[in-house]
Scaffold this motif. Structure first.
Motif, mmCIF file in Angstrom:
data_model
loop_
_atom_site.group_PDB
_atom_site.id
_atom_site.type_symbol
_atom_site.label_atom_id
_atom_site.label_comp_id
_atom_site.label_asym_id
_atom_site.label_seq_id
_atom_site.Cartn_x
_atom_site.Cartn_y
_atom_site.Cartn_z
ATOM 1 N N UNK A 573 0.829 -1.212 0.000
ATOM 2 C CA UNK A 573 0.000 0.000 0.000
ATOM 3 C C UNK A 573 0.858 1.253 0.000
ATOM 4 N N UNK A 574 2.091 1.149 0.469
ATOM 5 C CA UNK A 574 3.050 2.250 0.460
ATOM 6 C C UNK A 574 4.422 1.653 0.781
ATOM 7 N N UNK A 575 5.431 2.481 0.877
ATOM 8 C CA UNK A 575 6.790 1.964 1.079
ATOM 9 C C UNK A 575 7.047 1.404 2.470
ATOM 10 N N UNK A 576 6.142 1.666 3.417
ATOM 11 C CA UNK A 576 6.361 1.173 4.779
ATOM 12 C C UNK A 576 5.212 0.288 5.267
ATOM 13 N N UNK A 577 4.184 0.125 4.456
ATOM 14 C CA UNK A 577 3.020 -0.648 4.871
ATOM 15 C C UNK A 577 3.049 -2.081 4.380
ATOM 16 N N UNK A 578 1.916 -2.755 4.559
ATOM 17 C CA UNK A 578 1.797 -4.157 4.173
ATOM 18 C C UNK A 578 1.261 -4.324 2.768
ATOM 19 N N UNK A 579 0.710 -5.519 2.509
ATOM 20 C CA UNK A 579 0.287 -5.899 1.163
ATOM 21 C C UNK A 579 -1.226 -6.118 1.116
ATOM 22 N N UNK A 580 -1.843 -5.621 0.061
ATOM 23 C CA UNK A 580 -3.261 -5.852 -0.184
ATOM 24 C C UNK A 580 -3.401 -6.662 -1.468
ATOM 25 N N UNK A 581 -4.275 -7.647 -1.444
ATOM 26 C CA UNK A 581 -4.558 -8.443 -2.630
ATOM 27 C C UNK A 581 -5.495 -7.639 -3.536
ATOM 28 N N UNK A 582 -5.000 -7.220 -4.688
ATOM 29 C CA UNK A 582 -5.813 -6.396 -5.583
ATOM 30 C C UNK A 582 -6.359 -7.194 -6.762
ATOM 31 N N UNK A 583 -6.227 -8.514 -6.723
ATOM 32 C CA UNK A 583 -6.698 -9.329 -7.844
ATOM 33 C C UNK A 583 -8.217 -9.330 -7.939
ATOM 34 N N UNK A 584 -8.737 -9.208 -9.149
ATOM 35 C CA UNK A 584 -10.146 -9.493 -9.391
ATOM 36 C C UNK A 584 -10.261 -10.330 -10.657
ATOM 37 N N UNK A 585 -11.386 -11.018 -10.768
ATOM 38 C CA UNK A 585 -11.704 -11.792 -11.955
ATOM 39 C C UNK A 585 -12.808 -11.090 -12.738
ATOM 40 N N UNK A 586 -12.760 -11.231 -14.044
ATOM 41 C CA UNK A 586 -13.911 -10.930 -14.886
ATOM 42 C C UNK A 586 -14.432 -12.278 -15.380
ATOM 43 N N UNK A 587 -15.635 -12.615 -14.946
ATOM 44 C CA UNK A 587 -16.260 -13.887 -15.310
ATOM 45 C C UNK A 587 -17.252 -13.622 -16.436
ATOM 46 N N UNK A 588 -17.173 -14.407 -17.490
ATOM 47 C CA UNK A 588 -18.003 -14.189 -18.676
ATOM 48 C C UNK A 588 -18.853 -15.418 -18.963
ATOM 49 N N UNK A 589 -20.170 -15.248 -18.834
ATOM 50 C CA UNK A 589 -21.120 -16.301 -19.194
ATOM 51 C C UNK A 589 -21.468 -16.084 -20.664
ATOM 52 N N UNK A 590 -20.856 -16.862 -21.536
ATOM 53 C CA UNK A 590 -20.963 -16.625 -22.964
ATOM 54 C C UNK A 590 -22.234 -17.226 -23.544
ATOM 55 N N UNK A 591 -22.665 -16.652 -24.636
ATOM 56 C CA UNK A 591 -23.906 -17.109 -25.269
ATOM 57 C C UNK A 591 -23.773 -18.517 -25.838
ATOM 58 N N UNK A 592 -22.527 -19.026 -25.980
ATOM 59 C CA UNK A 592 -22.341 -20.406 -26.453
ATOM 60 C C UNK A 592 -22.283 -21.392 -25.288
ATOM 61 N N UNK A 594 -20.437 -21.379 -22.565
ATOM 62 C CA UNK A 594 -19.147 -21.530 -21.913
ATOM 63 C C UNK A 594 -18.975 -20.422 -20.881
ATOM 64 N N UNK A 595 -18.160 -20.710 -19.853
ATOM 65 C CA UNK A 595 -17.853 -19.710 -18.831
ATOM 66 C C UNK A 595 -16.339 -19.546 -18.780
ATOM 67 N N UNK A 596 -15.881 -18.303 -18.855
ATOM 68 C CA UNK A 596 -14.451 -18.037 -18.734
ATOM 69 C C UNK A 596 -14.189 -17.171 -17.502
ATOM 70 N N UNK A 597 -13.002 -17.332 -16.914
ATOM 71 C CA UNK A 597 -12.572 -16.538 -15.761
ATOM 72 C C UNK A 597 -11.206 -15.957 -16.070
ATOM 73 N N UNK A 598 -11.135 -14.637 -16.196
ATOM 74 C CA UNK A 598 -9.871 -13.988 -16.515
ATOM 75 C C UNK A 598 -9.452 -13.048 -15.404
ATOM 76 N N UNK A 599 -8.159 -13.110 -15.024
ATOM 77 C CA UNK A 599 -7.650 -12.215 -13.997
ATOM 78 C C UNK A 599 -7.413 -10.828 -14.575
ATOM 79 N N UNK A 600 -7.680 -9.819 -13.754
ATOM 80 C CA UNK A 600 -7.393 -8.441 -14.143
ATOM 81 C C UNK A 600 -6.145 -8.018 -13.392
ATOM 82 N N UNK A 601 -5.078 -7.710 -14.108
ATOM 83 C CA UNK A 601 -3.802 -7.339 -13.479
ATOM 84 C C UNK A 601 -3.532 -5.861 -13.689
#
Length: 601
Positions: A573-592, A594-601
């Motif tokens: 979070x800063x040069x003297x603080x700890x760590x936050x998990x900032x990962x999120x997924x974009x989940x896509x329910x496709x019209x065919x 299928x379901x995909x899960x992609x990480x947003x970096x």
């Protein structure tokens, strides 16, 4: 300390080698009056709030509002805020470890020049900023400058050293008992004592390695480093601090006094069970784990006793504690004893802002919304975005505000319409664009709101496929699949989430099978699945220590564990603080279908 009785099969503990145990003053602030030496400048990053920034620097939100009047209406990433320096004579904030002033790095400044300017050794500045490196010592970044020249004082630290002792084998002793008594493998024991190949005999004297704590006093380091040596501190490669046996303390409210575990207690038991599966999986790869489990109960009464236990003092990793009044003392303990501390559940604790030892797994809402808004704009920049205001009293106000701000900053046009059950289809149809994909974003994520709009939108999508109707929604929607899965497919639905387990994937199916084989039950039907959360947390952190040692934070970018349900993308979070998990997924329910899960970096 009595062993706790947990509502799981206790013989599993012996299978995994796990051991279970029972178990305001505000700083004064100097307001600037235009004098630069009394203020510094903070560059706002995605997901930060005025409250978090104020907490980070030990000031109040009102202090920031006074110096930055416009910030009361909102702040945006990339802008700068004037922050008042705390008056060091007035004491230090509860969240600040010692007295510091803050400095915003300016063009042409170096670590050496700051050392000379503030008369503080470069090593002291680096020590006060664990996240400081060549990549983070950049223009606009803020660092802490110790007000006390700590390197001019003798320092004493406790180090773990390995020594060999002689042990005379008593009568009726066995190899198994010796290994258990001294926590050593038979391989290591025979390696040091080849005579044991012929068997264990009474009276035999053998050598055994034991770890002890020793206090080492470091002499004052008053010498000023050269410019070359001072600046080299930022780029020095750090050697991996290997760990042969990973010692973990797991702190959870098992509430063993309950005659029957409550629904909340069952969730934490399930987390523990999932964590045990991770221990077992890693053990099969040669990773050794010594797991101590404690029942924290409610409040801090039990916790105070737990923190006196040697298992905590000797731990490489502490995981758990649920309530904020428990988290803060554990965080303070971890910082004092240089132990990594993982907070797996809450996203509302402030200790991570000033404690370099903390890893917060659950993404805070402000970071989640900022990342989701960014991902939404990346996905729909060329589309016709329509915000459907549900006005049901449960609107995602903060997310929608963040999403609108992101779209405005990127010059992405969007439209808005208020929900009206009688005219919804006509209202939406009037806003559609035949030349673009049309994305509907309801402002509420409730099941009730979704039920109101899904059928009219689906009918519109089926009768007018040329408009490419698409739905963008929220994490909780994944719990609605029992009733809404077909609608999600039909509406080409996207959701953002920091947790997602695809029940149709092999990884999830394999986990369900193993969990049922071990515990003869299925996972609790909630979101997120606590059992999978426990497994993912164990696999990530134990795997990180096993591969990159107790200082694995220096190699976070190399850890590529693909979670069954959880993604991990930790940032300081800063040069003297700890760590936050900032990962999120974009989940896509496709019209065919299928379901995909992609990480947003």
């Amino acid at each position: 300390m009595n062993k706790i009785s947990i509502y799981v099969l206790t013989f599993l503990l012996s299978l995994t080698g796990a051991t279970a145990y029972a178990q305001n003053n505000r700083s004064q602030v100097v307001i600037s009056n235009g004098q630069d030496n009394n203020v510094f400048y903070h560059t706002i990053e995605r997901g930060q709030t005025v409250y978090a920034i104020a907490t980070m620097y030990g000031v109040t939100t009102d202090d920031i509002y006074r110096l930055n009047p416009g910030s009361k209406d909102g702040i945006k990433a990339g802008a700068t805020l004037k922050i008042p320096q705390r008056d060091l004579a007035g004491g230090s904030s509860k969240k600040q470890d010692g007295n510091y002033i803050f400095h915003t790095i300016q063009p042409k400044e170096t670590l050496y020049s700051l050392s000379i300017r503030y008369s503080v050794p470069a090593t002291a500045i680096v020590k006060a900023n664990p996240g400081l490196s060549t990549s983070t010592f950049t223009i606009g970044k803020t660092i802490r400058i110790p007000a006390t020249q700590v390197e001019d004082l003798p320092t004493t630290e406790v180090k773990t050293v390995t020594k060999e002792i002689e042990y005379t084998i008593p009568k009726k002793e066995t190899m198994y008992r010796i290994c258990r008594k001294f926590n050593i493998s038979s391989y290591e024991l025979i390696k040091r004592n080849p005579q044991l190949k012929e068997g264990v005999k009474a009276g035999m004297v053998i050598k055994i390695p034991v770890q002890t704590k020793e206090s080492v006093t470091t002499k004052p380091a008053t010498a000023v480093l050269s410019e070359r040596d001072a600046n080299a501190l930022l780029s020095e490669p750090k050697s991996i601090e290997r760990v042969n046996m990973i010692k973990v303390a797991l702190l959870l409210p098992f509430m063993t006094s309950e005659t029957k575990p409550s629904a909340e207690t069952q969730r934490f038991i399930e987390y523990y069970e999932g964590f045990l599966l991770a221990v077992d999986s890693l053990r099969n790869t040669g990773c050794s784990v010594d797991l101590s489990v404690f029942d924290t109960g409610n409040g801090t009464k039990k916790l105070k006793e737990i923190l006196k236990d040697d298992a905590l003092l000797n731990a490489n990793l502490i995981i758990g504690a649920v309530q904020n009044d428990q988290i803060s003392p554990v965080a303070e303990f971890a910082q004092k004893n240089n132990i990594k501390y993982v907070i797996p559940f809450t996203s509302k604790n402030d200790d991570v802002l000033s404690n370099a030892h903390i890893y917060q797994v659950n993404t805070p809402h402000s970071y989640l919304y900022a990342k989701a808004a960014q991902a939404g704009c990346d996905l729909f920049a060329a589309d016709n975005v329509i915000l459907l205001n549900m006005n049901d009293g449960k609107d995602k106000t903060d997310f929608i505000k963040t999403f609108k701000t992101e779209m405005k900053q990127r010059n992405i046009p969007f439209k808005e319409v208020n929900y009206n059950g009688e005219t919804l289809t006509a209202d939406i149809e009037a806003l559609l664009d035949a030349n673009k994909r049309n994305v509907i974003v309801p402002t509420s994520g409730t099941m009730d709101a979704l039920n109101k709009i899904k059928s009219p939108l689906r009918m519109l999508a089926e009768t007018k496929p040329e408009f490419g109707l698409t739905l963008f929604g929220y994490p909780e929607w994944q719990t609605y699949t029992r009733d809404c899965l077909e609608d999600f497919y039909a509406l080409n639905t996207y959701i953002y989430s920091n947790f997602y387990a695809d029940n149709l994937s092999k990884e999830v199916a394999d986990f369900y099978t193993k969990y049922k084989n071990w515990y003869s039950k299925t996972l609790i039907n909630i979101f997120p699945k606590y059992g999978i959360l426990g497994f993912d947390t164990g696999m990530f952190f134990l795997g990180a220590i096993n591969k990159y040692g107790s200082n694995f934070e220096d190699n976070l970018d190399k850890i590529n564990y693909q979670g069954v349900q959880t993604g991990f993308d930790f940032h300081r979070v800063n040069n003297w603080g700890g760590f936050i998990n900032t990962n999120i997924f974009i989940v896509h329910y496709q019209s065919d279908f299928n379901v995909t899960r992609n990480e947003v970096r």
